[in-house]
Design an enzyme around this catalytic site. Sequence first.
Site, PDB file in Angstrom:
ATOM      1  N   THR A  15     -12.761 -13.033 -11.116  1.00 49.82           N
ATOM      2  CA  THR A  15     -14.233 -13.033 -11.106  1.00 49.82           C
ATOM      3  C   THR A  15     -14.832 -12.668 -12.453  1.00 49.82           C
ATOM      4  O   THR A  15     -15.881 -13.203 -12.833  1.00 49.82           O
ATOM      5  CB  THR A  15     -14.722 -12.016 -10.044  1.00 49.82           C
ATOM      6  OG1 THR A  15     -14.300 -12.481  -8.770  1.00 49.82           O
ATOM      7  CG2 THR A  15     -16.218 -11.868 -10.039  1.00 49.82           C
ATOM      8  N   THR A  92      -9.294  -9.642  -8.591  1.00 48.36           N
ATOM      9  CA  THR A  92      -9.004  -8.423  -7.830  1.00 48.36           C
ATOM     10  C   THR A  92      -8.162  -8.680  -6.575  1.00 48.36           C
ATOM     11  O   THR A  92      -7.490  -7.777  -6.093  1.00 48.36           O
ATOM     12  CB  THR A  92     -10.310  -7.720  -7.397  1.00 48.36           C
ATOM     13  OG1 THR A  92     -11.083  -8.616  -6.598  1.00 48.36           O
ATOM     14  CG2 THR A  92     -11.109  -7.251  -8.589  1.00 48.36           C
ATOM     15  N   THR A 274       4.585   1.947   6.031  1.00 53.64           N
ATOM     16  CA  THR A 274       3.572   2.196   7.065  1.00 53.64           C
ATOM     17  C   THR A 274       2.309   1.346   6.860  1.00 53.64           C
ATOM     18  O   THR A 274       1.923   1.054   5.726  1.00 53.64           O
ATOM     19  CB  THR A 274       3.170   3.685   7.113  1.00 53.64           C
ATOM     20  OG1 THR A 274       2.096   3.835   8.052  1.00 53.64           O
ATOM     21  CG2 THR A 274       2.733   4.232   5.762  1.00 53.64           C
ATOM     22  N   CYS A 276      -0.450   2.533   7.628  1.00 52.13           N
ATOM     23  CA  CYS A 276      -1.495   3.504   7.280  1.00 52.13           C
ATOM     24  C   CYS A 276      -1.683   3.525   5.764  1.00 52.13           C
ATOM     25  O   CYS A 276      -0.742   3.337   5.011  1.00 52.13           O
ATOM     26  CB  CYS A 276      -1.110   4.903   7.728  1.00 52.13           C
ATOM     27  SG  CYS A 276      -0.872   5.024   9.501  1.00 52.13           S
TER      28      CYS A 276
HETATM   29  N1  ASP Z   1     -11.121 -14.180  -5.759  1.00 55.30           N
HETATM   30  C1  ASP Z   1     -11.231 -13.414  -6.986  1.00 55.30           C
HETATM   31  C2  ASP Z   1      -9.857 -13.308  -7.595  1.00 55.30           C
HETATM   32  O1  ASP Z   1      -9.050 -12.588  -7.099  1.00 55.30           O
HETATM   33  C3  ASP Z   1     -11.813 -12.080  -6.684  1.00 55.30           C
HETATM   34  C4  ASP Z   1     -12.029 -11.184  -7.892  1.00 55.30           C
HETATM   35  O2  ASP Z   1     -11.597 -11.413  -8.996  1.00 55.30           O
HETATM   36  O3  ASP Z   1     -12.692 -10.151  -7.712  1.00 55.30           O
HETATM   37  O4  ASP Z   1      -9.575 -13.960  -8.564  1.00 55.30           O
END
Ligand code: ASP
Length: 342
Positions: A15, A92, A274, A276
């Site tokens: 992103t 991310t 796990t 969790c």
């Molecule tokens: N879909 C994007 C990615 O993982 C999400 C991001 O970068 O925040 O490239």
Amino acid sequence: MTSAKSVYIAYVGGTIGMVKTPSGYQPAAGYLRQQMEAMPELQDERMPRFVIHEYTPLLDSSNMTPADWLEIAQDITDHYDQYDGFVVLHGTDTMAYTASALSFLLQNLGKTVIVTGSQIPLVEMRNDARPNLIDSLLIASSYAIPEVCLYFNTKLFRGNRTVKVNASGFNAFDSPNYPPLGTVGVDISIDPTHVLPHPAEPFRFARLTSQPQVGQIRLFPGISVDVVKNLLQPPIQGVILETFGAGNAPDKDQAFLDAIKAAVDRGVVVVSCTQCLYGTVDLDAYATGSALKACGVINGYDMTAESALTKLYTLFGLGYDGNTVRALMETNLRGELTPPKR
Ligand code: ASP
């Protein structure tokens, strides 16, 4: 006078450098570089010198595969001697997998590698890309943190301890079972007691000799034994079994246990992690956990599933036999697990 330090930026995608398209955000070649060239903060004399290597194609990290982890590791290795630190700009969605994989692929790391990105692109008026980028560049150039780290929203984490916990907040990552290596507020504060020691041996990239077959099974109440059997079919070499609570599974389902035992007997390494976020696997705590142990399932302790999967991938890729992989999966290699107190 500019800072004498230098940072190599591997811009993989995500992103941070995306633009809006009719089908949603997508990476666009050359775009992030333009944005960064227009940022006066990056010309500040306290900033390190940096070069940006933009990957082709830029990827949404949901499209990434282990081949991409290896490409980034090779890229860092090729430039290791010329730069003081490394920043990987990455999406991310699978960032925790890449940060974990890099931690196992880069052996005896003596320099700081920071994986970062953002929830809103740098081009948008209101964004988290700017502080994540600036802070990562400053930390990578000013501190000797011999680890693969993940920086996000004022926190520097050990990469192989991270999990993406928020799809929309700026606090996208957490490190549930290990404290942050550092925090950024008025000052940048790194806690040396949380950082791995400097390696005694020279840096090396652990080149893999094969493309291992590994998998992940998340248990749910009523999971069908056929689904489990299918996932454990050859040529699978290792599986992360995401178990309930302290490492538990249905011990009243004999067919399920038989399927697990048959796979272990064929040499498949099955690791219990796990479901969790917090806490550790203890296969002796409940009968439902010791049933798995009796089948030959090994203990993933407090490793994240992301870390355990990339560790399993790297160990098999290095060509270790099943018994060595089993022993190393229960051993703390890069600060990724907390060994039990004896
Ligand atoms: N879909 C994007 C990615 O993982 C999400 C991001 O970068 O925040 O490239």
